[in-house]
Design a protein around this motif. Structure first.
Motif: not given
Length: 181
Positions: A20-29, A135-142, A159-167, A169-170
């Motif tokens: 699990s220490s090598y798994a990509v997590e939310s908030g990481q690039p 992944i958001d527009r900045k390349g961060v896993v959400r 969740i996807i639509e909220a991220l697309l709207n960027e305003g 809440q995720i």
């Protein structure tokens, strides 16, 4: 006997902590992930889609829940591509012909790449099939989502639509993060 059980339990915890220490997590690039073209879409690297919201789905032909997720991914591509969503399927079959047969029976309207060597799943720390990374527009896993159930469609899309709207809440990633096949 108890000492042996304790030793085995400790070893198991160590393996879990290590993996699990090598798994990509939310908030990481999102890691760089090179793919070979599997369909007519030329894909070289997932980072190519930076600036868009990307839904990366790891799948295999032998995975029953992967079969169920394809209609959902096609719908996302159809409904949300023009709003900035890029759906990318990453096939992990060792034999590329297995993926081709799967796609003939279950066509994908989204970009599909292949990683027969398993480098991308290792890079992302994929722990089950299917596994998805939003992944958001900045390349961060959400969002990290393992498995797929029909009843999750609505929440994932929200969740996807909220991220697309960027305003918008995720939702907390723990809401659906740990669902398994």
């Amino acid at each position: 006997m108890m000492k042996r059980i304790a030793t085995l339990f400790g070893a198991l915890l160590g393996i879990i902590a290590y993996s699990s220490s090598y798994a990509v997590e939310s908030g990481q690039p999102a890691p760089s992930c090179e793919l070979a073209a599997l369909d007519s879409s030329a894909v070289s690297d997932i980072s190519h889609f930076k600036g868009k919201v990307v839904y990366v789905d790891f799948w295999a032909s032998w995975c029953p829940p992967c079969l169920k997720v394809f209609p959902f991914l096609n719908t996302l591509e159809h409904d949300l591509h023009d709003k900035g969503l890029e759906v990318v399927g990453v096939n992990v079959d060792e034999n590329i012909n297995d993926a081709g047969t799967f796609l003939k029976n279950h066509p994908a309207s989204f970009v599909v790449g292949s990683d027969t060597q398993g480098v991308c799943p290792k890079t992302f720390g994929v722990m089950g099939m299917p596994s998805s990374y939003l992944i958001d527009r900045k390349g961060v896993v959400r969002l990290v989502h393992i498995g797929f159930r029909e009843e999750e469609r609505k929440e994932l899309r929200r969740i996807i639509e909220a991220l697309l709207n960027e305003g918008g809440q995720i939702a907390s990633t723990t809401e659906i993060h740990n669902h398994h096949q």
